[in-house]
Scaffold this active site. Structure first.
Site, mmCIF file in Angstrom:
data_model
loop_
_atom_site.group_PDB
_atom_site.id
_atom_site.type_symbol
_atom_site.label_atom_id
_atom_site.label_comp_id
_atom_site.label_asym_id
_atom_site.label_seq_id
_atom_site.Cartn_x
_atom_site.Cartn_y
_atom_site.Cartn_z
ATOM 1 N N SER A 1 40.123 29.368 60.723
ATOM 2 C CA SER A 1 38.794 28.925 60.426
ATOM 3 C C SER A 1 38.695 27.404 60.022
ATOM 4 O O SER A 1 39.553 26.831 59.930
ATOM 5 C CB SER A 1 38.651 29.642 58.848
ATOM 6 O OG SER A 1 38.892 31.178 59.240
HETATM 7 N N1 SAM Z 1 43.564 32.676 58.082
HETATM 8 C C1 SAM Z 1 43.917 32.455 59.249
HETATM 9 C C2 SAM Z 1 44.661 30.945 59.558
HETATM 10 O O1 SAM Z 1 44.422 30.357 58.588
HETATM 11 O O2 SAM Z 1 44.917 30.835 60.680
HETATM 12 C C3 SAM Z 1 42.846 32.708 60.249
HETATM 13 C C4 SAM Z 1 42.365 34.190 60.246
HETATM 14 S S1 SAM Z 1 41.543 34.639 61.680
HETATM 15 C C5 SAM Z 1 39.774 33.978 61.219
HETATM 16 C C6 SAM Z 1 41.534 36.326 61.503
HETATM 17 C C7 SAM Z 1 42.733 37.068 61.636
HETATM 18 O O3 SAM Z 1 42.506 38.514 61.434
HETATM 19 C C8 SAM Z 1 43.190 36.899 63.273
HETATM 20 O O4 SAM Z 1 44.690 36.608 63.316
HETATM 21 C C9 SAM Z 1 43.287 38.557 63.559
HETATM 22 O O5 SAM Z 1 44.062 38.771 64.363
HETATM 23 C C10 SAM Z 1 43.539 39.116 62.145
HETATM 24 N N2 SAM Z 1 43.127 40.492 61.899
HETATM 25 C C11 SAM Z 1 41.892 41.194 62.477
HETATM 26 N N3 SAM Z 1 41.885 42.429 61.942
HETATM 27 C C12 SAM Z 1 42.860 42.742 61.126
HETATM 28 C C13 SAM Z 1 43.579 43.855 60.471
HETATM 29 N N4 SAM Z 1 42.825 45.041 60.728
HETATM 30 N N5 SAM Z 1 44.598 43.596 59.859
HETATM 31 C C14 SAM Z 1 45.156 42.407 59.713
HETATM 32 N N6 SAM Z 1 44.767 41.340 60.563
HETATM 33 C C15 SAM Z 1 43.595 41.580 61.192
#
Ligand code: SAM
Length: 219
Positions: free
Chosen positions: A61
């Site tokens: 993000s």
């Molecule tokens: N906070 C992260 C960083 O600093 O890089 C970025 C997060 S990214 C916007 C959203 C993440 O949520 C992705 O890596 C995605 O694979 C994960 N995600 C999506 N659905 C999920 C779930 N049900 N449980 C765990 N992770 C999930």
């Protein structure tokens, strides 16, 4: 040195300039080297005022959004924090600078493994990463963890509603930050558990990748 200057500039121009003054949080942003968490080809853009792709259709993000969400969480040194969506591990590292212990869940195994390896190499000892659907909450890995509850929970992917499993794992007095809505319109909610009751505050429109799994949007 070059990246250190870019990091200082990012903090001044993107985070402080938009009103975030929490010194512990700003220090954490200085400590964590964001360029280590992005793909090699994106290193030069790591401190830009934007999200970046990290592979598998996912993003790290925008720095300000990360700062705003963590600021809302009011993390203290003794807190136990749950993060849903480890992604690159960047936000996980920031949380580990601020809290006592961070539990993080990532749905995509290659991202979970990569983040786990990098955070270990960087010397973090207060992070546990699980590969699973985080909307169910943290599934204990041993008997000792059975009753794990969290002071703060942060969700980095958007859900159609607040997952019940996460509300159950929030301690009394705990805070939960989550983007809620559909593919076109989401609101960033701060949820507090006070005297057993759930209180919600709306912190404005936002745009996140969707939560993958049972709590996902219906296409
Ligand atoms: N906070 C992260 C960083 O600093 O890089 C970025 C997060 S990214 C916007 C959203 C993440 O949520 C992705 O890596 C995605 O694979 C994960 N995600 C999506 N659905 C999920 C779930 N049900 N449980 C765990 N992770 C999930």
């Amino acid at each position: 040195m070059h990246y250190k200057n870019l990091r200082k500039k990012m903090i001044e121009q993107q985070i402080k300039a938009r009103g975030i003054t929490n010194e512990r949080l700003l220090d954490a942003f200085m400590q964590v080297e964001r360029h280590l968490f992005v793909p090699p080809a994106a290193k030069h853009f790591a401190y830009n005022d934007s999200p970046l792709t990290i592979g598998q259709g996912q993003t790290i993000s925008q720095p300000y959004i990360v700062a705003m969400m963590i600021d809302l969480l009011e993390v203290t040194k003794s807190d136990i924090v749950l993060e849903i969506g480890t992604g690159s591990g960047y936000q996980t590292a920031l949380l580990a600078e601020l809290a006592h212990q961070v539990y993080s869940i990532e749905r995509i195994s290659s991202l979970a493994e990569k983040a786990k390896k990098l955070l270990k190499e960087l010397g973090y000892t207060n992070i546990k990463i699980q590969h699973d659907d985080g909307s169910k909450g943290w599934i204990p890995e041993s008997d000792a963890e059975e009753d794990v509850k969290f002071d703060a929970i942060i969700v980095s992917a958007a859900a159609p509603s607040i997952p019940e499993g996460l509300l159950r794992q929030l301690k009394e007095g705990g805070r939960l930050v989550i983007p809620v809505g559909d593919k076109f319109f989401q609101e960033l909610l701060l949820v507090r558990k006070e005297n057993g009751k759930i209180k919600k505050e709306n912190h404005g429109g936002c745009q996140f990748v969707p939560l993958i799994g049972k709590q996902a949007w219906k296409e």
